[in-house]
Design a protein around this motif. Structure first.
Motif, PDB file in Angstrom:
ATOM      1  N   ILE B 190       0.848  -1.199   0.000  1.00  0.00           N
ATOM      2  CA  ILE B 190       0.000   0.000   0.000  1.00  0.00           C
ATOM      3  C   ILE B 190       0.881   1.245   0.000  1.00  0.00           C
ATOM      4  N   GLY B 193       1.959   2.524  -3.112  1.00  0.00           N
ATOM      5  CA  GLY B 193       0.952   3.131  -3.971  1.00  0.00           C
ATOM      6  C   GLY B 193      -0.079   2.167  -4.526  1.00  0.00           C
ATOM      7  N   HIS B 194       0.030   0.899  -4.160  1.00  0.00           N
ATOM      8  CA  HIS B 194      -0.914  -0.076  -4.704  1.00  0.00           C
ATOM      9  C   HIS B 194      -2.290   0.061  -4.044  1.00  0.00           C
ATOM     10  N   ARG B 195      -3.300  -0.103  -4.852  1.00  0.00           N
ATOM     11  CA  ARG B 195      -4.668  -0.051  -4.334  1.00  0.00           C
ATOM     12  C   ARG B 195      -5.414  -1.347  -4.619  1.00  0.00           C
ATOM     13  N   ARG B 196      -5.030  -1.982  -5.694  1.00  0.00           N
ATOM     14  CA  ARG B 196      -5.645  -3.284  -6.006  1.00  0.00           C
ATOM     15  C   ARG B 196      -4.607  -4.372  -5.764  1.00  0.00           C
ATOM     16  N   LEU B 220      -5.811  -3.446   4.605  1.00  0.00           N
ATOM     17  CA  LEU B 220      -6.592  -2.768   3.572  1.00  0.00           C
ATOM     18  C   LEU B 220      -7.657  -1.874   4.193  1.00  0.00           C
ATOM     19  N   SER B 223      -6.376   1.226   5.833  1.00  0.00           N
ATOM     20  CA  SER B 223      -5.886   2.228   4.883  1.00  0.00           C
ATOM     21  C   SER B 223      -7.012   2.841   4.070  1.00  0.00           C
ATOM     22  N   ILE B 225      -8.851   1.418   2.008  1.00  0.00           N
ATOM     23  CA  ILE B 225      -9.029   0.837   0.679  1.00  0.00           C
ATOM     24  C   ILE B 225     -10.197  -0.131   0.683  1.00  0.00           C
TER      25      ILE B 225
END
Lengths: 353, 353
Positions: B190, B193-196, B220, B223, B225
């Motif tokens: 995360i 920068g990852h979201r998926r 997740l 954060s 998300i």
DNA sequence: GTGAAAGCGCTAACAG
DNA sequence: CTGTTAGCGCTTTCAC
């Protein structure tokens, strides 16, 4: 005064034996034994009663007693030098996989012991084999003069060797043709244009050390390049040992353009050493190994190697051993397999002439 | 008629027992036993004679008989499900290394058996443990409702578990904090920068499957998300299983930008699957694993992972077990270790916002 | 100091 | 069909 009669914390519940069942059913220990063993000369009614009682009481036969009586353990032994092969050597773990799964097929268990190499080495063999804890033993990493083979032959316990030894006696073994293997591998690098090919050999007490070395040597001599002993160093088969040995080779002037190691683990070490010197494996210096362990495939760059079917060898020596234990005849007492060249990126590009 | 009195081809030379020595020296079996055991109430002269005779005859005590008599085997047992962990799983080989070397320190041997998972699973435990072939057992890959733990507790045999279970009973274990581990690892991605972020979980009967999954989920959710179950698939912990699972995740639209697997082996499979689709691990899709097996380091690109000290865990559970067997008190009955984040190239670069 | 006797739990030869 | 007896090889009382 009130005495509290504590249920003793039995470390293990009292054990149910044939005697327990005999007393519970009123039959003799003998009959109980036969009933449970499924002998046909027990009345069906009796058998049923006994079997049910046994189940109810959670009877489990004492294997040790049975072993003592039957002089048979249904166990295959394997004794590992504390070093080489290290437990965590992937080579060994593959081998163990094959052995273990094959043993399971015949409902054999595996007894594994470790023993530091040295003068006391036979101690473990005496304890396990002489002590009749196993029906047979597997010997791995055969040596030139292998006292383990002599000893087992002496006491007459069935065994199968992975590798060969330089003894007069005949013994069953499975091995991979290391002479041929290194000949093929060295030729491969020669074919790519290499003329200065370093070789990291194995400890000389191991039989395969000589065989592989002589394959390397023969390839060079056949190709008119000639054997240069300065290009040969001995490593201890570990990754770190390979790295150290590589440093020695890289200190030569001119340095070798290719380095072959007697096993993959050392070859991986060679790649490390190259990187530490700012050299790129497979580009600045070609690298080759022997074994075909999983890591060789995942290394970067992937490692050129001579694959030996380790898992299958494990299965095979185990199967041979169990046959021997059962007094069966071995169709092939001496198995020599061919290793297979696997070319990967660590070979690099052909050298322009 | 001449009868040739063939020396029978003894499959094993007649065995030297205490009785043999007794007859040879003229002492009783009892005295021989005591002399060899080093009891002080044997005359020095006698002792010497007996010991020398024993050596001369090549006496080796029959361990089985001794075990039967002493009700002690000096052996630690380990039963492996035929699959998961596969023998050749590097994770397992590391663990075995630790166990084996630690056992050797206390002069214990290792009895290894395999058993296919399923309803008959306890069979092997009954045979080995109930059959009193070992002094204690190690349980690996603990499950939510672990019948093995229940069984061993029932029969009162010492055991130590690698992993935890969801049982009421108390039992000694060593585990690594998988919830925390996956929390840290997921946060790491995360942070890049990852979201998926796809997740390949483990078979749900394994306790660690839930713990790791919930760490992933918590990261997740914390954060902002949020947890999307479509991003989670279950794998079988093998490389191939990881590759298959990855294919499913990559079929999503939009596809995940990072994939975490519950163990390294599956993560390596993910990388394979990526390559097959023409994607570059660590560049097109970030990849993370769990375990820190040697292969993770040598993978290309090297794999980001949560390292658990497998070898040391093997040592530790073995040491704890041997203490339990000896009736010693365990200073720490429940050990929870922290895994360590190892960032390598498969993490890729931070994603620009 | 040493030996006789008992027994660990099991199986097998032999009677009946 | 079932029980008696014997013994695998070792250790451990308990006498002498």
């Amino acid at each position: 005064m009130l005495v509290v009669w504590d249920m003793p914390k039995t470390r293990r519940s009292e054990h149910v034996t044939l005697k327990t069942i005999a007393e519970a059913t009123g039959y003799s220990v003998t009959t109980v034994s036969r009933a449970l063993a499924g002998y046909s000369d027990v009345a069906e009614r009796t058998r049923k009663l006994i079997v049910e009682t046994a189940e109810q009481l959670g009877y489990q036969p004492n294997i040790t007693a049975r072993q003592l009586r039957q002089k048979r353990t249904n166990t295959v032994g394997l004794i590992l030098p504390t070093f080489s092969p290290r437990f965590s050597d992937p080579f060994f773990s593959e081998l163990l996989a094959g052995i273990g799964n094959q043993a399971a097929l015949s409902r054999y268990d595996l007894l594994i012991s470790t023993q530091a190499p040295g003068p006391d080495e036979l101690e473990a063999y005496r304890r396990i084999a002489g002590g009749q804890r196993v029906d047979g033993l597997l010997i791995v990493r055969a040596r030139e003069q292998d006292p383990r083979i002599k000893y087992l032959q002496e006491i007459g316990l069935p065994f199968v060797v992975f590798g060969r030894s330089h003894l007069d006696q005949d013994y069953p073994y499975v091995d991979v043709n290391g002479e041929l293997g290194l000949h093929v591998l060295t030729k491969h690098f020669i074919g790519l244009g290499h003329r200065r090919i370093g070789y990291i050999s194995a400890p000389p007490d191991l039989t395969f050390a000589h065989l592989r070395l002589s394959g390397y040597r023969r390839a060079l001599e056949e190709s008119g390049i000639g054997y240069d002993e300065r290009l040969v160093v001995i490593g201890d088969l570990t990754r770190r040992g390979g790295a150290q040995a590589a440093e020695n080779l890289l200190a030569l002037d001119p340095r070798p353009t290719a380095i072959i190691a007697a096993n993959d683990l050392m070859a991986l070490g060679v790649m490390e050493a190259l990187r530490r010197k700012g050299l790129e494996p497979g580009k600045d210096v070609a690298v080759g190994g022997f074994d075909g362990v999983p890591e060789s495939e995942f290394a970067s760059p992937p490692l050129t190697t001579m694959r030996q079917p380790i898992y299958e060898i494990g299965q095979r020596i185990c199967q041979m051993l169990i046959r021997l234990i059962n007094g069966e005849h071995l169709a092939e007492r001496h198995v020599l397999l061919q290793p297979e060249l696997i070319v990967r990126q660590s070979s690099g590009q052909p050298i322009p002439i």
